[in-house]
Motif scaffolding. Structure first.
Motif, PDB file in Angstrom:
ATOM      1  N   THR A   1      45.740  52.308  43.327  1.00 58.08           N
ATOM      2  CA  THR A   1      45.090  51.184  42.666  1.00 58.08           C
ATOM      3  C   THR A   1      43.859  51.678  41.897  1.00 58.08           C
ATOM      4  OG1 THR A   1      43.710  50.753  44.596  1.00 58.08           O
ATOM      5  CG2 THR A   1      45.841  49.618  44.491  1.00 58.08           C
ATOM      6  N   ARG A   2      43.277  50.776  41.073  1.00 57.13           N
ATOM      7  CA  ARG A   2      42.099  51.143  40.282  1.00 57.13           C
ATOM      8  C   ARG A   2      40.939  51.555  41.188  1.00 57.13           C
ATOM      9  NH1 ARG A   2      41.781  50.143  34.872  1.00 57.13           N
ATOM     10  NH2 ARG A   2      39.505  50.074  34.948  1.00 57.13           N
ATOM     11  N   GLU A   3      40.889  50.997  42.390  1.00 59.85           N
ATOM     12  CA  GLU A   3      39.800  51.306  43.322  1.00 59.85           C
ATOM     13  C   GLU A   3      39.765  52.797  43.667  1.00 59.85           C
ATOM     14  OE1 GLU A   3      38.305  49.986  47.817  1.00 59.85           O
ATOM     15  OE2 GLU A   3      40.089  49.071  46.930  1.00 59.85           O
TER      16      GLU A   3
ATOM     17  N   LYS B   1      34.809  47.614  31.852  1.00 55.19           N
ATOM     18  CA  LYS B   1      33.873  47.195  32.917  1.00 55.19           C
ATOM     19  C   LYS B   1      34.292  45.851  33.514  1.00 55.19           C
ATOM     20  CE  LYS B   1      29.828  49.533  30.892  1.00 55.19           C
ATOM     21  NZ  LYS B   1      28.526  49.321  30.214  1.00 55.19           N
TER      22      LYS B   1
ATOM     23  N   SER C   1      37.283  44.570  33.661  1.00 53.26           N
ATOM     24  CA  SER C   1      38.489  44.754  34.474  1.00 53.26           C
ATOM     25  C   SER C   1      38.136  45.292  35.865  1.00 53.26           C
ATOM     26  CB  SER C   1      39.444  45.713  33.768  1.00 53.26           C
ATOM     27  OG  SER C   1      40.648  45.830  34.467  1.00 53.26           O
ATOM     28  N   ASP C   2      37.226  46.266  35.921  1.00 53.52           N
ATOM     29  CA  ASP C   2      36.803  46.809  37.215  1.00 53.52           C
ATOM     30  C   ASP C   2      36.148  45.730  38.071  1.00 53.52           C
ATOM     31  OD1 ASP C   2      37.753  49.343  36.729  1.00 53.52           O
ATOM     32  OD2 ASP C   2      35.872  50.060  35.853  1.00 53.52           O
ATOM     33  N   MET C   3      35.244  44.926  37.448  1.00 55.50           N
ATOM     34  CA  MET C   3      34.556  43.865  38.193  1.00 55.50           C
ATOM     35  C   MET C   3      35.525  42.778  38.645  1.00 55.50           C
ATOM     36  SD  MET C   3      30.870  43.385  36.323  1.00 55.50           S
ATOM     37  CE  MET C   3      31.392  43.479  34.617  1.00 55.50           C
TER      38      MET C   3
ATOM     39  N   TYR D   1      38.683  43.045  39.568  1.00 58.70           N
ATOM     40  CA  TYR D   1      39.453  43.425  40.757  1.00 58.70           C
ATOM     41  C   TYR D   1      38.570  43.601  41.992  1.00 58.70           C
ATOM     42  CZ  TYR D   1      43.694  43.749  38.034  1.00 58.70           C
ATOM     43  OH  TYR D   1      44.780  43.431  37.262  1.00 58.70           O
ATOM     44  N   LYS D   2      37.308  43.894  41.783  1.00 60.14           N
ATOM     45  CA  LYS D   2      36.388  43.960  42.922  1.00 60.14           C
ATOM     46  C   LYS D   2      36.087  42.567  43.473  1.00 60.14           C
ATOM     47  CE  LYS D   2      34.001  48.289  41.773  1.00 60.14           C
ATOM     48  NZ  LYS D   2      32.762  48.885  41.214  1.00 60.14           N
ATOM     49  N   LYS D   3      36.034  41.576  42.581  1.00 62.09           N
ATOM     50  CA  LYS D   3      35.648  40.223  42.972  1.00 62.09           C
ATOM     51  C   LYS D   3      36.813  39.336  43.416  1.00 62.09           C
ATOM     52  CE  LYS D   3      31.380  39.598  40.320  1.00 62.09           C
ATOM     53  NZ  LYS D   3      30.667  38.691  39.396  1.00 62.09           N
ATOM     54  N   ARG D   4      38.044  39.705  43.097  1.00 57.55           N
ATOM     55  CA  ARG D   4      39.150  38.764  43.317  1.00 57.55           C
ATOM     56  C   ARG D   4      39.457  38.533  44.794  1.00 57.55           C
ATOM     57  NH1 ARG D   4      45.036  41.562  42.065  1.00 57.55           N
ATOM     58  NH2 ARG D   4      44.737  43.407  43.357  1.00 57.55           N
ATOM     59  N   GLY D   5      39.079  39.471  45.649  1.00 58.39           N
ATOM     60  CA  GLY D   5      39.317  39.304  47.087  1.00 58.39           C
ATOM     61  C   GLY D   5      40.787  39.184  47.400  1.00 58.39           C
TER      62      GLY D   5
END
Length: 823
Positions: free
Chosen positions: A13-15, A797, A799-801, A803-807
């Protein structure tokens, strides 16, 4: 060079999508190179994962590095320029490293792992009864011996049917009876065939036969065959010598012959006999074009050229002679052709000129065929690659030219992540190799032609047909008048007359309708209910062949209802027209003529394209009906009539490129007529005779169309004047998807605010024109920005935020910069 490798993990994944440093153990020094695949321990559990080596840095700031466990490739699967391309694609298309890497490699090359249980020779094999073991343990060991002392984990588990199987395996491993090994194999491999060959010199074999030591006629027959050949496949020997496998095994047992596996190439064109062709004498315009482009190739610098040539102007012959020139200079060439134009006829033109010095890459090849074609390029055994969009990644090491034929085609843009444009990839590769990038089209995209007009790229124009014939005459029929005068047929009276004349004169016709199926939708005339897909908010298309309704987005299908599912009325029927219905109507109107249809429904099988086109050409079928598959890449000398049944159907789509696509399709399909010695005629049926794209297409007037379209683009802020980004936020819950779309807009606004706006315009969120696909609701944001680099940076940026926030919410974000499809 040190003992450190920088790798990226496959399928993450992007993470976790970043470069990781690993130590190269001494035993693998020299084997680990940029571009090879390796197995590395990953994460806290040190699970073995496939990874790609991108570089070998001299030093690292990280401590406690883990070691690479295994190298999977002898030679790198990624070239140096492809690695550079992957790094660029990750940022440009806002994707993972692995997403970009997958584009550059043939399907099926991925690794699959197997856990293999091997029995150790610690006494059990030689004397199994001397070991005191539990019944289940003995059962496992006996099964292993039966399998040749080793077996795959799952297969052994199924064979023994022992409860708590993993626990017993662990006990056996700890006791030293077995060892467990992870075996990694490619999903697609080289194809090999078992062959037999002589193990002794011919003189000794002859002496054995003459002395009578070999008496059986079957054995003598086999040996005589092998004395005449270096080796023969076992299957061929058994068939032609009429012997059984036991005869060969006996000869091997006594040392007369031996076996080996020999690789055979899967060649999709091996059954065809293609005669070699010689270069044609160029027309004066072609000669000028050749001289100009050869001069650019000679400069050994990156350069771009647009060849704007009318249909039938000989662009393909131009390509062939330029490729020959590049090969003579010791360099290589890639030719991209739209998937639907990559017909056997197209392939044969290139193969007839370059023989075995060409590889063909497209989606209709099997995995094995594609893999073998890719290896021909990788190993330097061919100098030319012809293929669809993915062929742009062909692993050549010394490119001299990349040619993109029909450069305006939407199929050159990927609709899945990474959403790359083949032209952008071609630009990067040509810059790296100091090669020439050539775009060819009769109807170039507005953006490409704009660059040529502005002087950013060179422009070469071919305004005459190579056979000196005129472009076909065009007749426009206003279907509103036809209706007013009582003609309710899907064919205008003019088109009926032309079809009748074409049949009587033994000539062929092509009828074009950009809608497959029998009818557009099924409607209840009592309550107005339209049958829609349960997964997508789109009407189902009626297909008469099997009386089914089909969704062209997700494939959902049901039997055609006999009565309305909503009100129960029997007054439910299909409306609209598709290619199936056109085919049926032709058979009614002209019962004596032969008809063939070519669309997605008739070309699902391998080689079906080829069979349809071959039948149309060789059996002189009167009429071919089809969608845009028939609009490009075909050259039928006996086709003198083209009918366009609904020229304005593409204009009513919510896309700023609708006029451009309408002009391109009409011009391209009209160009199929009159390519032989008989002049062509085109009949265009439309309800909108005033639209400038249709008027320009009828006049074969690209300059007139471009002049009007570019003014509209500038006024409305569309490419090439502004870049457009399309963000699709989708989710299984409509409310959650909408909420996420609003949050995404805030993220975009926040990032642009930090850049003082950067001349940006943000529209939405609003529902997508197709509001639901595959049970996922779709909302969209449209962003316009002059500076592409700023737009890419901001959306990376965001896109990264996101996927971090979607939970735990089941929402996805799709980002497409300068999309070709706004739906």
């Amino acid at each position: 060079m040190g003992n450190i490798a920088s790798v990226v993990i496959s399928n993450c994944t992007r993470e976790f999508d970043k470069e990781y440093h690993y130590l190269i153990p001494d035993k693998l020094l020299g084997s680990v190179k940029p571009g090879v695949r390796v197995i590395v321990p990953f994460g806290a559990a040190n699970r073995p994962r496939e990874a790609y080596v991108l570089s070998l840095p001299d030093s690292t700031d990280f401590t406690g590095l883990k070691e690479i466990q295994k190298v999977l490739d002898k030679d790198p699967v990624l070239n140096e320029d492809v690695i550079e391309l992957v790094l660029w694609m990750k940022d440009r298309y806002i994707c993972t490293y692995y997403d970009a890497i997958k584009c550059a490699l043939p399907s099926g090359i991925g690794i699959k792992s197997q856990r293999v249980i091997k029995i150790k020779d610690n006494g059990y094999i030689s004397d199994p009864h001397s070991c005191k073991l539990k019944e289940n343990v003995r059962k496992i060991l006996d099964a292993l011996v039966e399998c040749g002392n080793e077996c795959e984990f799952e297969e052994l588990k199924e064979k023994t049917d022992v409860r708590n199987f993993p626990r017993y395996i662990k006990q056996l491993e700890e006791a030293g009876y077995v060892e467990i090994e992870d075996v990694y194999t490619s999903r697609v491999k080289e194809k090999t065939v078992r062959v037999a060959y002589l193990a002794l010199p011919d003189e000794e074999i002859i002496e054995e036969i003459e002395s009578g030591r070999i008496k059986r006629i079957q054995q003598i027959r086999v040996l005589e065959m092998l004395m005449e050949n270096e080796y023969i496949s076992v299957a061929d020997i058994m068939r032609f010598a009429n012997v059984s496998a036991s005869v060969l095994d006996t000869l091997r047992k006594y040392g007369y012959i031996n076996y080996k596996d020999v690789e055979v190439k899967r060649d999709p064109y091996k059954s065809r006999t293609i005669e070699r062709s010689e270069p044609l004498k160029p027309t004066p315009q072609q000669a000028d074009a050749l001289e100009k482009i050869k001069g650019k190739i000679e400069m050994l610098e990156f350069g771009e050229v647009l060849v704007h040539g009318i249909t039938g102007s000989g662009k393909t012959e131009l390509y062939l002679q330029l490729i020959q020139y590049v090969i003579e200079k010791g360099r290589q060439a890639i030719v991209l052709v739209p998937e639907i134009s990559l017909t056997p006829q197209t392939v044969e033109r290139f193969k007839s000129r370059f023989g075995d010095n060409i590889a063909v890459l497209h989606s209709r090849l099997s995995l094995g065929e594609r893999y073998d074609q890719w290896r021909l390029i990788k190993e330097g055994r061919v100098n030319v690659a012809v293929g669809a969009r993915s062929a742009i990644f062909a692993p050549f090491s010394n490119l001299g030219i990349i040619i993109i034929d029909e450069e305006h085609e939407s199929s050159y843009k990927s609709e899945t992540t990474p959403k790359y444009r083949a032209a952008e990839i071609a630009q990067r590769r040509c810059k790296y190799h100091k090669a020439v990038l050539l775009y060819g089209s009769a109807t170039p995209s507005v953006e490409t032609y704009y660059r040529a007009v502005k002087g950013e790229i060179d422009l070469v124009e071919l305004t005459e047909r190579a056979n000196q014939m005129d472009l076909p005459s065009v007749h426009v029929v206003d279907m509103r008048k036809e209706l007013d005068e009582g003609n309710r047929s899907i064919f205008s009276r003019k088109l009926q007359q032309e079809i009748d004349a074409s049949i009587k004169q033994g000539q062929q016709a092509i009828l074009f309708l950009n809608r497959r199926g029998y009818a557009s939708f099924v409607l209840c005339r009592s309550c107005g209910y339209v049958v829609k897909c349960i997964n997508c908010n789109i009407s189902l298309t009626y297909h008469a062949f099997d009386e089914r309704l089909i969704c062209h987005y997700c494939g959902y299908t049901i039997k055609t209802p006999k009565q309305c599912p909503k009100c129960g009325s029997k007054y439910i029927r299909h409306f609209g027209t598709g290619t199936q219905k056109v085919e049926e109507e032709i058979k009614k109107e002209f019962p004596e003529c032969s008809v063939i249809r070519m669309d997605m429904d008739t070309t699902t099988c391998k080689n079906s394209h080829e069979e349809i086109l071959q039948k149309f050409r060789e059996q002189n079928v009167n009429i071919m009906v089809g969608t845009q598959m028939i609009a490009k890449g075909h050259d039928f000398p006996n086709v003198t009539l083209v009918g366009v049944l609904a020229a304005d159907s593409l204009l009513n789509v919510g896309d700023f490129r609708a006029s451009e696509r309408t002009f391109q399709l009409i011009t391209q399909v009209a160009g199929r007529a009159g390519r032989g010695e008989i002049p062509g005629r085109v009949v265009i049926q439309t309800y909108n005779t005033e639209d400038f794209s249709i008027v320009s297409a009828c006049k074969h007037d690209y300059a007139g169309f471009y002049k009007q379209e570019i003014l509209l683009r500038e006024k409305l802020g569309y490419p090439p004047f502004k870049n457009i980004a399309l963000l699709i936020i989708s989710g299984t819950s409509d409310r959650v998807a909408f909420s996420s779309a609003k949050e995404t807009r805030k993220l975009v606004e926040s990032e642009f605010a930090a850049l003082n706006g950067a001349g940006v315009e943000i529209l939405g969120p609003s529902r997508s024109p197709v509001t639901r696909i595959n049970k996922r609701y779709r909302w969209r944001l449209v962003i316009k920005c002059r500076d592409e680099d700023i737009l890419i940076n901001v959306l990376g940026k965001v896109s990264d935020m996101f996927y971090k926030k979607r939970g735990k919410n089941n929402v996805e974000l799709s980002v497409d910069i300068n999309p070709l499809n706004m739906l």
